[in-house]
Design a protein around this motif. Structure first.
Motif, mmCIF file in Angstrom:
data_model
loop_
_atom_site.group_PDB
_atom_site.id
_atom_site.type_symbol
_atom_site.label_atom_id
_atom_site.label_comp_id
_atom_site.label_asym_id
_atom_site.label_seq_id
_atom_site.Cartn_x
_atom_site.Cartn_y
_atom_site.Cartn_z
ATOM 1 N N VAL A 62 24.878 -24.247 -22.059
ATOM 2 C CA VAL A 62 23.679 -23.388 -21.456
ATOM 3 C C VAL A 62 23.195 -22.351 -22.923
ATOM 4 O O VAL A 62 24.029 -21.868 -23.314
ATOM 5 C CB VAL A 62 23.761 -22.251 -20.400
ATOM 6 N N ARG A 114 14.296 -31.102 -28.854
ATOM 7 C CA ARG A 114 15.160 -31.617 -28.029
ATOM 8 C C ARG A 114 16.783 -31.549 -28.651
ATOM 9 O O ARG A 114 16.653 -31.495 -29.971
ATOM 10 C CB ARG A 114 14.958 -33.039 -28.059
ATOM 11 N N PHE A 115 17.636 -31.440 -28.064
ATOM 12 C CA PHE A 115 19.086 -31.286 -28.594
ATOM 13 C C PHE A 115 19.621 -32.715 -28.442
ATOM 14 O O PHE A 115 19.361 -33.516 -27.674
ATOM 15 C CB PHE A 115 20.066 -30.250 -27.887
ATOM 16 N N PRO A 164 19.926 -38.282 -27.499
ATOM 17 C CA PRO A 164 19.546 -37.088 -26.839
ATOM 18 C C PRO A 164 20.810 -36.664 -26.041
ATOM 19 O O PRO A 164 21.420 -37.429 -25.337
ATOM 20 C CB PRO A 164 18.368 -37.532 -25.951
ATOM 21 N N ASP A 165 21.239 -35.294 -26.131
ATOM 22 C CA ASP A 165 22.068 -34.791 -25.181
ATOM 23 C C ASP A 165 21.843 -34.869 -23.799
ATOM 24 O O ASP A 165 21.026 -33.899 -23.462
ATOM 25 C CB ASP A 165 22.761 -33.480 -26.000
ATOM 26 N N PRO A 166 22.573 -35.431 -22.980
ATOM 27 C CA PRO A 166 22.287 -35.714 -21.553
ATOM 28 C C PRO A 166 22.510 -34.410 -20.645
ATOM 29 O O PRO A 166 21.784 -34.210 -19.676
ATOM 30 C CB PRO A 166 22.922 -36.742 -20.999
ATOM 31 N N ASP A 167 23.292 -33.404 -21.418
ATOM 32 C CA ASP A 167 23.500 -32.311 -20.742
ATOM 33 C C ASP A 167 22.247 -31.240 -20.829
ATOM 34 O O ASP A 167 22.264 -30.118 -20.247
ATOM 35 C CB ASP A 167 24.664 -31.653 -21.242
ATOM 36 N N LEU A 168 21.680 -31.549 -21.647
ATOM 37 C CA LEU A 168 20.530 -30.491 -22.296
ATOM 38 C C LEU A 168 19.096 -30.999 -22.233
ATOM 39 O O LEU A 168 18.685 -31.644 -23.098
ATOM 40 C CB LEU A 168 20.855 -30.052 -23.552
ATOM 41 N N PRO A 169 18.397 -30.484 -21.217
ATOM 42 C CA PRO A 169 17.145 -30.973 -21.031
ATOM 43 C C PRO A 169 16.148 -30.624 -22.299
ATOM 44 O O PRO A 169 16.637 -29.599 -22.839
ATOM 45 C CB PRO A 169 16.296 -30.307 -19.684
ATOM 46 N N PRO A 170 14.829 -31.018 -22.490
ATOM 47 C CA PRO A 170 13.904 -30.591 -23.542
ATOM 48 C C PRO A 170 14.032 -29.057 -23.526
ATOM 49 O O PRO A 170 13.871 -28.340 -22.570
ATOM 50 C CB PRO A 170 12.584 -31.188 -23.133
#
Lengths: 100, 485
Positions: free
Chosen positions: B59, B84-85, B280-286
């Motif tokens: 987070v 984006r991460f 794109p990190d699937p854990d981290l939305p835009p």
């Protein structure tokens, strides 16, 4: 899509730091090939006019406040370390500065 | 005959781009709650997220975002409303997850600039991007094994990438200093290179002057002090010049700077290193930057170092060096401005001189920060005034400074109490001059016959007579008049 080559499998194994015997590599080539084959089905979907997306849900990133929470104890943090020297994790020698 | 570097630089042009990691000054890590602290016991600042334990979810730290946005605003960058991460994959013992969370094709900031405050000009260097990422742990190499401390893993960083627009080692070093000034000015980071809070990689190449295309570049890693930036880049420019000027070719490689040896060496090439499999990190939305956040940050933005640097030279006639030093520190600049504001008629140059030498020296010796200075801006302004008005000499001024710094008493009051006002009364000084010349007839005769060095003797006598209070300019005038030349 061309089938996966032995060379492709060797490169992926290197990236994943896996040592594969020749017969394992061949098995992997067939299994990975089948997975890729499966995904090629997606190319049949008509995506004209569909905006590219990276997440299934249109949520935004949640943010947290900059608040310190308790850390794990050193004992907890190192519980799974294969080898220790005091409170440090010991790994085989790595070349200084060879970080990516 | 071998050509000198200076000769070669007539034909060849160095081109340098820098990638600088700046630690964002947060209390906790980028994606989880363990603390950020330099020098804590090894492996005492971790949590499930930092260790990449199964099920732990990242987070993002709002403060890290705000600090990076401040830098984006101050560098005139275009800030993405949605960035984006991404995951950058590689295996290394200092990175438990097997990937680093970073930004790849949609960074937070793009197309900014950084001003280099050079003596003759301000050079505006373009910034390609500023993106957010997390730091890795620390490896300590001890003989046949390596030790890993994960305290630093997950610390929030921003990476500042310049365009290849720097043309000398001096400019590269000033780029680092300019960035250091800016991040400290804005409270983004302490920027302490010795603590790894700013780290620099340099891309160096050489091309023939007039050529548009860039030459083959090498990447220099591990540059961790301002001095080393200049050394390492200078050394690499010279190395490449010798190769190219001799008709050779520069190899594209990564070189490691060894500060102790004062040279760089090629790093073992890592065949796999060119495939990080970013996605794109699937854990981290835009990451969405909202208007309220931007509005608050814009409103709180102070005047930046560049306009102040210009203003101090133009309006206050400061030398470039002094102006640059003052804009390197917000509290220092704030103090300077307050002294100037007390009485704007006083010379900014003289004030700068007192602040940068006497005051900083005294503060340093006393171990006190400038915003706790016992010498108030009003008192320093008063002291400068006493000297400018001729009430006291500069030499006495230093004594008054010391006492005022120590006791907090106003300089004018100290001057009156100690009776150290300068004697500028012509009749009074003339009487003293007469007396001294009369008492030393032999010296007066010898001086009159041409022995110039004796003039100093007479000045010294007058100063002794007045306890150093005689106005030195008037004393010289009167002595010349009395001695006949």
């Amino acid at each position: 899509m061309p089938p996966l080559s032995t060379q492709d499998v060797a490169e992926i194994a290197l990236l994943a730091r896996l040592h594969l015997e020749p017969e394992e590599a061949e098995q992997m080539r067939l299994e990975l090939g089948a997975i890729l084959e499966h995904f090629t089905q997606l190319t049949a979907v008509d995506t004209d006019g569909v905006a590219p997306m990276t997440h299934a849900m249109s949520t935004e990133l949640r943010l947290r406040l900059d608040v310190v929470e308790p850390s794990l104890t050193v004992a907890e943090a190192l519980a799974a370390a294969p080898k220790r020297d005091g409170d440090l994790i010991v790994v085989p020698a790595i070349l200084p500065g060879n970080e990516p | 005959m071998t050509r000198t570097i200076a000769d070669m630089l007539v034909d060849w042009e160095p081109v340098i781009g820098l990638e600088v990691h700046v630690q964002l000054g947060t209390a906790s890590k980028a994606f989880s709650g363990s603390g950020v602290e330099f020098g804590a016991p090894p492996n005492s600042l971790t949590d499930p997220c930092v260790l990449g334990l199964p099920g732990a979810l990242p987070v993002f730290n709002r403060h890290a975002l705000e600090l990076a946005l401040k830098l984006g605003i101050a560098t005139g960058s275009t800030i993405r409303a949605r960035s984006r991460f991404a995951r950058k994959h590689y295996f290394y013992p200092d990175q438990p997850k097997g990937y680093q969370i970073t930004q790849f094709d949609e960074p937070l900031c793009e197309d900014g600039y950084l001003d280099l405050l050079l003596d003759q000009q301000i050079k505006r260097v373009k910034l390609t991007r500023i993106h957010l990422e997390e730091d890795a742990g620390k490896n300590l190499h001890v003989g046949a094994v390596s030790h890993v401390d994960l305290n630093r893993a997950g610390v929030p960083l921003c990476e500042v990438v310049s365009e290849p627009e720097l043309t000398s080692a001096e400019e590269a070093a000033e780029f680092m200093r300019a960035l250091h000034r800016l991040v400290r000015w804005l409270g983004i980071s302490e920027g302490d290179m010795e603590k790894g809070q700013m780290r620099c990689d340099a891309n160096v190449s050489i091309r023939l002057r007039g050529e548009d295309r860039l030459g083959t570049r090498t990447e220099l890693k591990n540059i961790n002090s301002f001095r080393f930036v200049q050394h390492a880049v200078d050394h690499e420019i010279a190395r490449q010049l010798r190769i190219l000027d001799g008709g050779g070719r520069v190899e594209r490689e990564t070189r490691l700077w060894d500060a102790a040896a004062g040279q760089s060496a090629t790093m073992r090439s890592k065949e796999e290193a060119n495939d990080y499999r970013y996605f794109p990190d699937p854990d981290l939305p835009p990451l969405v930057v909202d208007g309220a956040t931007m509005g608050a940050l814009l409103k709180a933005m102070p005047e930046l170092p560049t306009p102040r640097f210009v203003r101090y030279q133009r309006d206050l006639q400061l030398a470039p060096d002094d102006a640059r030093t003052i804009v390197s520190d917000l509290p220092l600049a704030g103090y300077f401005e307050r002294v100037v504001a007390v009485n704007p008629r006083r010379s900014g140059r003289v004030i700068a001189n007192w602040v940068l030498t006497e005051l900083l020296g005294a503060l340093h010796a006393a171990g006190v920060e400038i915003d706790q200075s016992p010498m108030t801006p009003a008192n320093l302004s008063e002291l400068v005034g006493l000297i400018e008005d001729g009430t006291i000499s500069g030499k006495i001024g230093k004594e008054i400074f010391e006492e005022s710094f120590r006791t907090g008493e106003a300089p004018a009051a100290i001057v009156v109490r100690r009776g150290v006002q300068q004697i500028s009364d012509e009749a009074q000084l003339w009487e003293i001059v007469e007396r001294i010349v009369a008492a030393n007839p032999k010296q007066a005769e010898t001086y009159a016959a041409g022995k110039d060095a004796l003039f100093g003797f007479f000045v010294g006598q007058v100063m002794r007579e007045t306890n150093g209070r005689a106005n030195p300019v008037l004393t010289s005038d009167l002595l010349r008049k009395r001695l006949g030349r």
